[in-house]
Design an enzyme around this catalytic site. Structure first.
Site, short mmCIF file in Angstrom:
data_model
loop_
_atom_site.label_atom_id
_atom_site.label_comp_id
_atom_site.label_asym_id
_atom_site.label_seq_id
_atom_site.Cartn_x
_atom_site.Cartn_y
_atom_site.Cartn_z
N LYS A 83 0.66 -1.02 -0.08
CA LYS A 83 -0.05 -0.06 -0.15
C LYS A 83 1.05 1.34 -0.02
CE LYS A 83 -4.47 1.30 2.26
NZ LYS A 83 -5.07 1.05 3.43
C1 E4P Z 1 -8.30 2.11 3.50
O1 E4P Z 1 -7.52 1.47 2.91
C2 E4P Z 1 -7.92 2.76 4.78
O2 E4P Z 1 -7.28 1.74 5.72
C3 E4P Z 1 -9.23 3.20 5.40
O3 E4P Z 1 -10.28 2.69 5.04
C4 E4P Z 1 -9.20 4.51 6.04
O4 E4P Z 1 -10.56 4.56 6.67
P1 E4P Z 1 -10.75 6.03 7.80
O5 E4P Z 1 -11.01 7.05 6.94
O6 E4P Z 1 -12.11 5.43 8.55
O7 E4P Z 1 -9.60 6.18 8.53
#
Ligand code: E4P
Length: 215
Positions: A83
């Site tokens: 990622k």
């Molecule tokens: C996506 O890959 C992220 O880990 C996640 O969806 C972020 O979510 P949040 O905005 O609730 O922290």
């Protein structure tokens, strides 16, 4: 539609796996930090439990650092997806890793032009953050609609992961729009299963049957 679970919590992943709903996992540094403990051990365990792709995020912000970290992260399992944040350096790193056969998920995407770059370099996944856009008064799901359309226009192979999901309505809309994947927190996955009329209906079935049994 594929379901990923957005968590680094082993119990939640195991529980959702039992429901047969989990095609993959996404984590991020905040989710890892929330768990405490040894981050490497958690990452390794998640990769063992889950058959599908597991997104593990780099902490470096420069190209060389991201590549170095990616080479370590892929050792946790054959299902690791790197990622990478949506920056110029991130785009370079994603392009580089994909050409080496290492799948990437470009994260923190908030505009159609950012998603266009991700599709163009052929990243495996793009993660538009719908909840965080809603938080600032924009419409997160509109961005998803646009990405689906543009990727169709150019036959981009990048899979769209609807991320930053906050409630079942986000999941419903992602399915209607035809996004490939929703990455969903465990508490939202649980909410998808429930409806007040189901509860009322079940209670009535059981109490009606009890009445006859008692007669
Ligand atoms: C996506 O890959 C992220 O880990 C996640 O969806 C972020 O979510 P949040 O905005 O609730 O922290």
């Amino acid at each position: 539609m594929k379901f990923f679970i957005d968590t680094a919590n082993i119990k939640e992943i195991e529980e959702a796996k039992k429901m047969g709903l989990i095609d993959g996992v996404t984590t991020n540094p905040s989710l890892m930090a929330k768990e405490g403990g040894n981050v490497n051990e958690i990452a390794k365990k998640i990769c063992e439990i889950v058959d599908g792709p597991v997104s593990l995020e780099v902490l470096a912000t420069d190209f060389e650092g991201m590549i170095k970290e990616a080479r370590e992260l892929v050792k946790f399992g054959p299902n690791v997806v790197i990622k990478i944040p949506m920056t110029e350096e991130g785009i370079k790193a994603s392009y580089f890793l994909e050409r080496e056969g290492i799948p990437t998920n470009v994260t923190l995407v908030f505009s159609l032009n950012q998603a266009l770059l991700v599709g163009k370099i052929g990243a495996s996944y793009v993660s538009p953050f719908v909840g965080r856009l809603d938080d600032i008064g924009e419409r997160g799901m509109k961005l998803v609609e646009e990405i689906v359309q543009v990727y169709k226009n150019y036959n981009f192979k990048t899979e769209i992961i609807v991320a930053s999901i906050r409630h079942p309505e986000h999941v419903r809309q992602a399915a209607l729009i035809g996004a490939h994947i929703a990455t969903i927190p465990f508490k939202v996955i649980k909410k998808l299963a429930s409806h007040p009329l189901t509860d009322i209906g079940l209670e009535k079935f059981l109490s009606d049957f009890q009445k006859v049994k008692g007669a």
